[in-house]
Design a protein around this motif. Structure first.
Motif, PDB file in Angstrom:
ATOM      1  N   LEU A  62     -73.548  75.922  80.524  1.00  0.00           N
ATOM      2  CA  LEU A  62     -74.302  77.012  79.904  1.00  0.00           C
ATOM      3  C   LEU A  62     -73.508  78.314  79.922  1.00  0.00           C
ATOM      4  CD1 LEU A  62     -77.991  76.552  81.086  1.00  0.00           C
ATOM      5  CD2 LEU A  62     -77.130  76.480  78.752  1.00  0.00           C
ATOM      6  N   ASP A  63     -72.878  78.605  81.067  1.00  0.00           N
ATOM      7  CA  ASP A  63     -72.075  79.825  81.178  1.00  0.00           C
ATOM      8  C   ASP A  63     -70.891  79.784  80.217  1.00  0.00           C
ATOM      9  OD1 ASP A  63     -73.796  80.704  83.131  1.00  0.00           O
ATOM     10  OD2 ASP A  63     -72.501  80.115  84.805  1.00  0.00           O
ATOM     11  N   ILE A  64     -70.249  78.617  80.127  1.00  0.00           N
ATOM     12  CA  ILE A  64     -69.094  78.469  79.241  1.00  0.00           C
ATOM     13  C   ILE A  64     -69.510  78.651  77.787  1.00  0.00           C
ATOM     14  CG2 ILE A  64     -67.507  76.716  78.309  1.00  0.00           C
ATOM     15  CD1 ILE A  64     -67.173  75.763  81.251  1.00  0.00           C
ATOM     16  N   ILE A  65     -70.648  78.087  77.400  1.00  0.00           N
ATOM     17  CA  ILE A  65     -71.121  78.218  76.024  1.00  0.00           C
ATOM     18  C   ILE A  65     -71.431  79.680  75.707  1.00  0.00           C
ATOM     19  CG2 ILE A  65     -73.028  77.653  74.463  1.00  0.00           C
ATOM     20  CD1 ILE A  65     -73.070  74.879  75.933  1.00  0.00           C
ATOM     21  N   ALA A  66     -72.044  80.369  76.662  1.00  0.00           N
ATOM     22  CA  ALA A  66     -72.348  81.790  76.458  1.00  0.00           C
ATOM     23  C   ALA A  66     -71.068  82.591  76.250  1.00  0.00           C
ATOM     24  CB  ALA A  66     -73.134  82.332  77.650  1.00  0.00           C
ATOM     25  N   ILE A  67     -70.044  82.308  77.056  1.00  0.00           N
ATOM     26  CA  ILE A  67     -68.773  83.019  76.925  1.00  0.00           C
ATOM     27  C   ILE A  67     -68.071  82.622  75.630  1.00  0.00           C
ATOM     28  CG2 ILE A  67     -66.462  83.260  77.912  1.00  0.00           C
ATOM     29  CD1 ILE A  67     -67.847  82.943  80.693  1.00  0.00           C
ATOM     30  N   ALA A  68     -68.068  81.316  75.320  1.00  0.00           N
ATOM     31  CA  ALA A  68     -67.393  80.832  74.113  1.00  0.00           C
ATOM     32  C   ALA A  68     -68.033  81.402  72.856  1.00  0.00           C
ATOM     33  CB  ALA A  68     -67.425  79.305  74.078  1.00  0.00           C
ATOM     34  N   GLU A  69     -69.357  81.583  72.880  1.00  0.00           N
ATOM     35  CA  GLU A  69     -70.065  82.120  71.718  1.00  0.00           C
ATOM     36  C   GLU A  69     -69.798  83.607  71.541  1.00  0.00           C
ATOM     37  OE1 GLU A  69     -71.521  82.462  68.542  1.00  0.00           O
ATOM     38  OE2 GLU A  69     -72.283  80.538  69.214  1.00  0.00           O
ATOM     39  N   SER A  70     -69.585  84.308  72.647  1.00  0.00           N
ATOM     40  CA  SER A  70     -69.434  85.765  72.568  1.00  0.00           C
ATOM     41  C   SER A  70     -67.987  86.223  72.482  1.00  0.00           C
ATOM     42  CB  SER A  70     -70.123  86.417  73.774  1.00  0.00           C
ATOM     43  OG  SER A  70     -69.552  85.957  74.978  1.00  0.00           O
ATOM     44  N   GLY A 116     -76.589  92.533  72.614  1.00  0.00           N
ATOM     45  CA  GLY A 116     -77.920  93.075  72.890  1.00  0.00           C
ATOM     46  C   GLY A 116     -78.632  92.288  73.968  1.00  0.00           C
ATOM     47  N   CYS A 117     -78.518  90.965  73.928  1.00  0.00           N
ATOM     48  CA  CYS A 117     -79.136  90.120  74.953  1.00  0.00           C
ATOM     49  C   CYS A 117     -78.507  90.363  76.320  1.00  0.00           C
ATOM     50  CB  CYS A 117     -79.025  88.640  74.561  1.00  0.00           C
ATOM     51  SG  CYS A 117     -80.088  88.172  73.186  1.00  0.00           S
ATOM     52  N   ALA A 162     -86.778  86.936  70.184  1.00  0.00           N
ATOM     53  CA  ALA A 162     -86.235  88.107  69.492  1.00  0.00           C
ATOM     54  C   ALA A 162     -84.860  87.805  68.899  1.00  0.00           C
ATOM     55  CB  ALA A 162     -86.154  89.292  70.453  1.00  0.00           C
ATOM     56  N   ALA A 163     -84.020  87.083  69.645  1.00  0.00           N
ATOM     57  CA  ALA A 163     -82.692  86.719  69.144  1.00  0.00           C
ATOM     58  C   ALA A 163     -82.801  85.809  67.926  1.00  0.00           C
ATOM     59  CB  ALA A 163     -81.887  86.040  70.251  1.00  0.00           C
ATOM     60  N   PHE A 164     -83.749  84.860  67.979  1.00  0.00           N
ATOM     61  CA  PHE A 164     -83.945  83.953  66.844  1.00  0.00           C
ATOM     62  C   PHE A 164     -84.384  84.719  65.602  1.00  0.00           C
ATOM     63  CE2 PHE A 164     -86.705  81.302  64.219  1.00  0.00           C
ATOM     64  CZ  PHE A 164     -85.818  80.286  63.887  1.00  0.00           C
ATOM     65  N   VAL A 165     -85.373  85.600  65.772  1.00  0.00           N
ATOM     66  CA  VAL A 165     -85.874  86.379  64.639  1.00  0.00           C
ATOM     67  C   VAL A 165     -84.765  87.252  64.063  1.00  0.00           C
ATOM     68  CG1 VAL A 165     -87.454  88.259  64.005  1.00  0.00           C
ATOM     69  CG2 VAL A 165     -88.279  86.332  65.365  1.00  0.00           C
ATOM     70  N   ALA A 166     -83.994  87.889  64.942  1.00  0.00           N
ATOM     71  CA  ALA A 166     -82.927  88.786  64.482  1.00  0.00           C
ATOM     72  C   ALA A 166     -81.879  88.040  63.660  1.00  0.00           C
ATOM     73  CB  ALA A 166     -82.269  89.476  65.678  1.00  0.00           C
ATOM     74  N   THR A 167     -81.505  86.841  64.114  1.00  0.00           N
ATOM     75  CA  THR A 167     -80.446  86.110  63.406  1.00  0.00           C
ATOM     76  C   THR A 167     -80.972  85.323  62.219  1.00  0.00           C
ATOM     77  OG1 THR A 167     -80.668  84.283  64.987  1.00  0.00           O
ATOM     78  CG2 THR A 167     -78.931  85.905  65.411  1.00  0.00           C
ATOM     79  N   LEU A 178     -72.789  88.398  67.055  1.00  0.00           N
ATOM     80  CA  LEU A 178     -72.129  89.114  68.141  1.00  0.00           C
ATOM     81  C   LEU A 178     -72.994  90.274  68.632  1.00  0.00           C
ATOM     82  CD1 LEU A 178     -69.704  89.466  69.967  1.00  0.00           C
ATOM     83  CD2 LEU A 178     -68.605  90.812  68.164  1.00  0.00           C
ATOM     84  N   LEU A 179     -73.617  90.988  67.700  1.00  0.00           N
ATOM     85  CA  LEU A 179     -74.502  92.093  68.094  1.00  0.00           C
ATOM     86  C   LEU A 179     -75.711  91.579  68.870  1.00  0.00           C
ATOM     87  CD1 LEU A 179     -74.469  94.267  64.844  1.00  0.00           C
ATOM     88  CD2 LEU A 179     -73.237  94.690  66.990  1.00  0.00           C
TER      89      LEU A 179
END
Length: 194
Positions: free
Chosen positions: A59-67, A177-178, A159-164, A172-173
């Motif tokens: 999970l941590d790796i995916i969060a870093i890889a996505e950002s 923000g998250c 909120a992230a789902f609605v925003a994207t 990235l924003l």
């Protein structure tokens, strides 16, 4: 050495960078549909089969890889390789995950013009897209099980789902923000407890 994460006892690091290369070569060869479809395969190989990491690590790796800049699949492979075997592990995982698609695209580009409008090829790709959707849903369920389950987390995910999805806010924003919301929430929570 041993890999420890969250107090859990993990298997020893891979015996060689060749093991990492072959593992990610297999992942790269059997993943269709982009980086998100690769997540369940990485989790299955790295956590369930090899026990090099925990679900929380993934999970941590995916969060870093996505950002970070670049495709999530390559970033995740690089991160897994570095965490398990250092610099050369990162190189081997990255090469392993990229090589199959590079070779396939090189071969397909030679014959694409001849078969692009072939009905059988179009049907095959329609089936592949349906399979990819199932893989992405599996990754969603797997990640959901590992995420914190509280009102704040549900609100932030919604909120992230609605925003994207609805407002097409740059991913990235949303991630930044998250991250800021998580830091702020943690600071407020600590102040209430203290």
């Amino acid at each position: 050495g041993q890999i420890h994460s969250g107090g859990e006892h993990m298997n020893q690091q891979p015996g060689s960078v060749g093991t990492l290369f072959l593992t990610f070569l297999k992942i790269g060869a059997f993943t269709f549909g982009g980086g998100y479809a690769m997540i369940p395969l990485i989790q299955n190989e790295v956590v369930e089969k090899r026990k090099w990491m925990t679900d929380q690590d993934i999970l941590d790796i995916i969060a870093i890889a996505e950002s970070t800049p670049g495709p999530i699949s390559i970033n995740a492979a690089t991160f897994v390789g570095y965490k398990t075997a250092g610099f050369w592990g990162a190189v081997c995982c990255t090469m392993g995950v990229v090589l199959p698609s590079f070779l396939m695209i090189a071969a397909i580009s030679l014959i694409l013009q001849a078969f692009a409008h072939n009905q059988v090829v179009q049907y095959a790709f329609a089936g592949i897209r349906a399979g990819v959707l199932a893989l992405i849903c599996k990754a969603l369920v797997s990640m959901y099980r590992q995420c914190p389950r509280n009102g704040f987390s549900y609100f932030l995910a919604g909120a992230a789902f609605v925003a994207t999805a609805m407002f097409q806010v740059n991913v990235l924003l949303v991630i930044l923000g998250c991250a800021a919301a998580g830091l702020l929430h943690a600071a407020v929570w600590r102040r209430k407890l203290g």
